[in-house]
Design an enzyme around this catalytic site. Structure first.
Site, PDB file in Angstrom:
ATOM      1  N   GLN A   1      69.662  67.520 -25.357  1.00  0.00           N
ATOM      2  CA  GLN A   1      69.963  67.994 -26.704  1.00  0.00           C
ATOM      3  C   GLN A   1      70.668  69.343 -26.680  1.00  0.00           C
ATOM      4  OE1 GLN A   1      67.119  67.548 -30.130  1.00  0.00           O
ATOM      5  NE2 GLN A   1      66.799  69.732 -29.802  1.00  0.00           N
ATOM      6  N   GLY A   2      71.820  69.452 -27.339  1.00  0.00           N
ATOM      7  CA  GLY A   2      72.561  70.703 -27.426  1.00  0.00           C
ATOM      8  C   GLY A   2      72.502  71.286 -28.824  1.00  0.00           C
ATOM      9  N   TYR A   3      71.376  71.890 -29.153  1.00  0.00           N
ATOM     10  CA  TYR A   3      71.197  72.515 -30.466  1.00  0.00           C
ATOM     11  C   TYR A   3      71.192  74.041 -30.354  1.00  0.00           C
ATOM     12  CZ  TYR A   3      70.083  68.448 -33.445  1.00  0.00           C
ATOM     13  OH  TYR A   3      70.144  67.298 -34.202  1.00  0.00           O
ATOM     14  N   SER A   4      70.108  74.581 -29.784  1.00  0.00           N
ATOM     15  CA  SER A   4      69.902  76.036 -29.774  1.00  0.00           C
ATOM     16  C   SER A   4      70.975  76.768 -28.985  1.00  0.00           C
ATOM     17  CB  SER A   4      68.530  76.369 -29.185  1.00  0.00           C
ATOM     18  OG  SER A   4      67.498  75.872 -30.000  1.00  0.00           O
TER      19      SER A   4
ATOM     20  N   SER B   1      66.513  70.937 -22.597  1.00  0.00           N
ATOM     21  CA  SER B   1      65.505  70.316 -21.734  1.00  0.00           C
ATOM     22  C   SER B   1      66.112  69.203 -20.890  1.00  0.00           C
ATOM     23  CB  SER B   1      64.371  69.743 -22.588  1.00  0.00           C
ATOM     24  OG  SER B   1      63.715  70.762 -23.299  1.00  0.00           O
TER      25      SER B   1
ATOM     26  N   GLU C   1      61.944  63.135 -34.528  1.00  0.00           N
ATOM     27  CA  GLU C   1      61.050  63.822 -33.592  1.00  0.00           C
ATOM     28  C   GLU C   1      59.606  63.757 -34.056  1.00  0.00           C
ATOM     29  OE1 GLU C   1      61.453  67.892 -30.925  1.00  0.00           O
ATOM     30  OE2 GLU C   1      62.146  67.902 -32.994  1.00  0.00           O
TER      31      GLU C   1
ATOM     32  N   ASN D   1      56.145  78.617 -35.512  1.00  0.00           N
ATOM     33  CA  ASN D   1      55.155  78.514 -36.581  1.00  0.00           C
ATOM     34  C   ASN D   1      55.613  79.257 -37.836  1.00  0.00           C
ATOM     35  OD1 ASN D   1      53.491  76.967 -35.005  1.00  0.00           O
ATOM     36  ND2 ASN D   1      51.713  78.312 -35.172  1.00  0.00           N
TER      37      ASN D   1
END
Length: 395
Positions: free
Chosen positions: A128-131, A163, A246, A372
């Site tokens: 996954q290439g998000y952040s 990841s 997710e 959170n």
């Protein structure tokens, strides 16, 4: 809310359990009990292919793409039995649980036929290439950019916390494709092959000694123009839908993993005498209650009454903060049960045992996948309808 299973579903459970038992006691016995996300990657690739051969890899997908058209109940059952059997973490979790369902939801017929079967067969792994360094919880701040060059998209930028990128064949990338756009506007959702000169993956060493996460750099990386989900500029909608998946069926498998971890804590407490401490017993009881409440909440969430499997309902918004806080507390309980022995590694360098690693890893649970603090904002704004938090400079 459905809490039980029919005789037919229990027969399906028996079939799944028998298959897992045979494989994990036979040709893949060496993988049983592995908890590290990066251990034995070659053997776990072989395991992904074996799951695909037997059509256990993506059972909820249509048969045409390598699945079994399994019902939601059957997906829950297999997830539970997979964890109960001590099967290894899925090396292609991102492909099976995130990329695949998103392609099913947004992909063209051509994209589905081309991209889904290799995932189901365990032949292509995804990440996954998000952040990004300046776009973590604030995903809309991404700066990775892409533009059309003939029949390709060209990509420049950096992603972080990708990841298992070091084992992956493909990465889905949220990139800014409209120059001058800001926030969620002007983003596109691109599917990019990793094995090319324009992509560099650098593992990040974690406090556990593992290197699950990576930095991923794009320096003129290319992907075909056809490798875009949705229309250009609609990447935000696709990205948000993916995050909904997710919170889907995989939550039940996750909880079976938690069950195994709590049982390990209880065994350790009995073995070293910590269970005689009334405060430790009280914390174990609290952890047990919390785990059971999570299970009932997840079944309710998946039943369709509060958002369904896509996890877009109000109940689903609370799930991440619930499990992350619970597991962080479990990690603290684990290290308190071990005492000073938990601070001593079993092997070379960072060779800590299962429960010490649980403590170290669980410190990040309340950060990744939505901190959170961010989750509380989302619950307040989306579920409770409270006013949005003020944005911009103060003072």
């Amino acid at each position: 809310m459905k809490l039980g299973f029919s005789p037919e579903e229990e027969a399906f459970r028996a079939e799944a359990a028998a298959w897992l038992q045979a494989e994990l006691s036979g040709p893949f016995a060496d993988l049983r009990g592995i908890t590290s996300l990066t251990a034995a990657p070659d053997r776990r690739r072989a395991w992904e292919r074996r799951l695909g051969e037997a059509r256990w890899g993506c059972i909820g997908w249509p048969e045409a793409y390598g699945g079994r058209d399994a019902t939601l109940a059957e997906q829950v059952i297999f997830a539970e039995e997979y964890a109960r059997a001590g099967a290894p973490p899925r090396l292609n979790h991102i492909g099976v649980e995130l990329a695949g369902p998103t392609i099913l939801a947004f992909g063209s017929d051509e994209q589905k036929a081309r991209l889904l079967p290799p995932i189901a067969r365990g032949e292509q792994l995804w990440c996954q290439g998000y952040s990004e360094p300046n776009a973590g919880s604030d995903l809309a701040n991404v700066r990775t950019r892409a533009w059309r060059d003939g029949g390709d998209w060209v990509i420049e930028g950096q992603k972080v916390w990708t990841s298992l990128a070091q084992f992956s064949d493909w990465i889905f990338v949220v990139a800014r494709t409209e120059p001058g756009s800001k926030g969620p506007k002007g983003l596109s959702f691109l599917l990019v092959p990793i094995d090319q000169p324009g992509v560099t993956v650098r593992p990040i060493r974690q406090i556990t000694g593992d290197a699950e996460f990576n930095e991923t750099f794009f320096d003129g990386a290319r992907t075909a123009a056809a490798n875009i989900l949705g229309e250009p500029g609609q990447g935000w909608q696709v990205a948000m839908a993916l995050l909904g998946f997710e919170r889907g069926v995989s939550t039940l498998a996750q909880q079976m993993g938690f069950r195994n971890e709590l049982d390990a804590v209880i065994r350790a407490a009995k073995a070293n005498g910590a269970a005689r401490d009334p405060l430790i017993r009280q914390r174990i009881a609290k952890a047990e209650i919390g785990l059971r409440l999570m299970r009932y909440g997840a079944l309710r969430m998946l039943s369709g009454g509060t958002g369904g499997a896509e996890g877009n309902g109000a109940a689903a918004l609370t799930y991440k903060i619930q499990w992350a806080s619970w597991r962080r507390s479990l990690g603290e309980l684990a290290i308190d049960v071990l005492g000073i022995a938990g601070e001593i590694g079993d092997g070379a360098e960072y060779g800590f045992g299962e429960l010490s690693t649980l403590f170290l890893y669980s410190r990040a649970d309340t950060i990744y996948g939505g901190t959170n603090q961010i989750q509380r904002n989302i619950i307040a704004e989306r579920a409770l309808g409270l006013p949005r938090e003020p944005r911009g400079d103060i003072g």
